[in-house]
Scaffold this motif. Structure first.
Motif, PDB file in Angstrom:
ATOM      1  N   ARG A 152      -2.213   9.134 -26.069  1.00  0.00           N
ATOM      2  CA  ARG A 152      -1.454   9.437 -24.841  1.00  0.00           C
ATOM      3  C   ARG A 152      -2.368   9.630 -23.653  1.00  0.00           C
ATOM      4  NH1 ARG A 152       0.923   9.433 -21.136  1.00  0.00           N
ATOM      5  NH2 ARG A 152       2.915  10.331 -20.496  1.00  0.00           N
ATOM      6  N   HIS A 201      -0.443  19.746 -24.058  1.00  0.00           N
ATOM      7  CA  HIS A 201       0.781  19.021 -24.368  1.00  0.00           C
ATOM      8  C   HIS A 201       1.176  19.220 -25.825  1.00  0.00           C
ATOM      9  CE1 HIS A 201       3.650  15.641 -23.761  1.00  0.00           C
ATOM     10  NE2 HIS A 201       3.523  16.001 -22.500  1.00  0.00           N
ATOM     11  N   LEU A 223       1.927  13.986 -17.433  1.00  0.00           N
ATOM     12  CA  LEU A 223       1.926  14.912 -18.557  1.00  0.00           C
ATOM     13  C   LEU A 223       2.538  16.263 -18.181  1.00  0.00           C
ATOM     14  CD1 LEU A 223      -1.602  14.151 -20.058  1.00  0.00           C
ATOM     15  CD2 LEU A 223       0.601  13.660 -21.112  1.00  0.00           C
TER      16      LEU A 223
END
Length: 224
Positions: free
Chosen positions: A130, A158, A185
């Motif tokens: 990610r 996250h 994010l």
């Protein structure tokens, strides 16, 4: 602003009442009052040395207030064990372990929060993808650039997704693409119900994910 702290029926993510902090002979915070509702995004502004980082450390129970009251998710700010279960601080230096790899840093963070199942389900590998760090998964953090360390710290925030997340200077040491990733994010965290407090020198960026802004000056919080 209401007098005293709210009860469980109307529970904000964060409440501070007349909070003071003295470190040695220096008064850092002066009578701070603050309410942050669950799911809200707050940008914390201020000059270098204004005390933004110190305030974040206090909220994360790394420092104890000299006097005043505070609650995080209903828990007394002085109850550090309970507070740390509900809060995540991403410091400006990323707070990573330099001799562990990217993968090991994230796995350790999950294990420390009792999320061993996430380690087994491949969540760590997905988090590294990610933030475009999959090629550096086995590299020790001490060999990463400042921007890569920042992205790894964001991946950790996250993954953990604490109800109250504190981010210190998320845009520092990042290029345009890195800053766009930060916004994405942090936006995802807020969309998931996480309460964000972002200390930043880039209000035009920070307010995209944390629209309410306060300024810390001379130890006092003001509307920005």
């Amino acid at each position: 602003m209401a007098e005293g702290l709210a009860g469980p029926a109307a529970l904000p993510a964060l409440q501070l009442r007349d909070l003071w902090l003295r470190l040695g002979r220096e008064v850092i915070l002066r009578g701070v009052n603050l309410d942050v509702m669950a799911g809200e995004g707050l940008t914390l502004l201020g000059e270098n040395g204004a005390g933004k980082t110190t305030l974040l450390r206090l909220l994360a129970s790394g420092l104890r207030p000299t006097r005043g009251e505070g609650r995080v998710m209903g828990y007394d700010l002085r109850d550090s064990r309970a507070v740390r279960e509900h809060i995540h601080l991403m410091p400006v230096d990323a707070g990573l372990y330099p001799d562990l790899s990217c993968t090991e840093n994230l796995e350790f963070a999950l294990k420390m929060h009792g999320q061993t199942g996430a380690v087994q389900t491949g969540a760590v590998a997905a988090a590294l993808r990610r933030v475009t760090l999959e090629a550096a998964a086995s590299r020790r953090v001490r060999f990463l650039s400042a921007g890569m360390r920042k992205r790894l710290a964001l991946a950790r925030a996250h993954l953990l997704a604490r109800p109250l997340t504190l981010i210190d200077e998320p845009f520092a040491n990042l290029d345009t693409a890195g800053r766009a990733l930060v916004l994405e994010l942090l936006g995802e965290l807020r969309a998931g119900g996480v309460t964000l407090i972002v200390a930043a020198h880039e209000p035009e960026l920070a307010r995209q994910v944390a629209p309410r802004a306060l300024r810390l000056a001379a130890g006092v919080l003001h509307e920005a």
